[in-house]
Design an enzyme around this catalytic site. Sequence first.
Site, PDB file in Angstrom:
ATOM      1  CG  ASP A  55      -0.748  -0.389   2.609  1.00 45.18           C
ATOM      2  OD1 ASP A  55       1.081  -0.077   2.783  1.00 45.18           O
ATOM      3  OD2 ASP A  55      -1.079  -0.101   3.641  1.00 45.18           O
ATOM      4  CB  SER A  56       4.556   1.656   0.042  1.00 49.08           C
ATOM      5  OG  SER A  56       4.546   0.621  -1.003  1.00 49.08           O
ATOM      6  CD  GLU A 106       0.230  -1.737   8.683  1.00 51.66           C
ATOM      7  OE1 GLU A 106      -0.103  -1.315   9.093  1.00 51.66           O
ATOM      8  OE2 GLU A 106       0.994  -1.155   7.547  1.00 51.66           O
ATOM      9  CD  GLU A 159       7.939  -0.042   8.026  1.00 54.87           C
ATOM     10  OE1 GLU A 159       7.610   1.119   7.791  1.00 54.87           O
ATOM     11  OE2 GLU A 159       6.657  -0.677   7.758  1.00 54.87           O
TER      12      GLU A 159
END
Length: 273
Positions: free
Chosen positions: A54-55, A123, A190
């Site tokens: 989704d970056s 996530e 991350e």
Amino acid sequence: MYANPAGGETSPVTLPQLMQARRDGRRLTMLTCYDAGFARAIDAAGVDTVLVGDSLGMVVQGHGSTLPVTVADIEYHVSCVARGLQHALLLADMPFQSDATQAAALDAATRFLRAGAAMVKIEGAGFKLDVIRALVEREIPVCAHLGLTPQSVLRLGGYRVQGRDEEAAARMLDDARAVEAAGASMLVLECVPSPLAARITHALTIPTIGIGAGPGCDGQVLVLHDMLGLRHGRRPRFVKDFLADGGSIQGAIEAFVREVRDGTFPAAEHGYA
């Protein structure tokens, strides 16, 4: 699973092969990708896994965060990338709120697998554990994502390193064990302090993929645009411009693969204490 317009046999990477790589101590490589042309270049370099992240909301669409990205956006880019791959295992990000319920997650994940993905990335933990279990029970492989979770940027107050105090570190370790128990086949960490990422990796049996999490993970991922130096504003410390040394896009991708596998990248300066 992957389209092969040129014809001939394909040999895609499989989940058992990723697990075997961890057992063998072979570092895994992952890059984000959003179109067929770059997918072919990434595939030719021997990258193990490719993420339609989704970056794309930030590096392709020009938004200030990942939050505006939709299921239709991811589905479209998955279909484009899948046409360019013959080897790498393709992951699809579950965009903001697409995994808010088990039903919504099943619908979105099914669309992504039909478009060519082999796994979806989710996530967080918490109620997402039930979502992970529901997908895995329905034969949809899941990669979990802990640490800095960009979809939580509003709650976190920005893009910050996570797990620096003892309580937060213990909670993340518990979450990592929980997502593995729920059925996740892989875990992205991350912006996590390097010692904590190494500790989590040691505690699990599934591969961990780090981004800003130091060299102790089983593999590394970068956003394609970042590792090619195509970034506006300040460059995060965990990013290296591989194009500067690689001399070409293909050379940069090959350098990333080589340096991850030989342990040159990430170096100490790319991680957090």
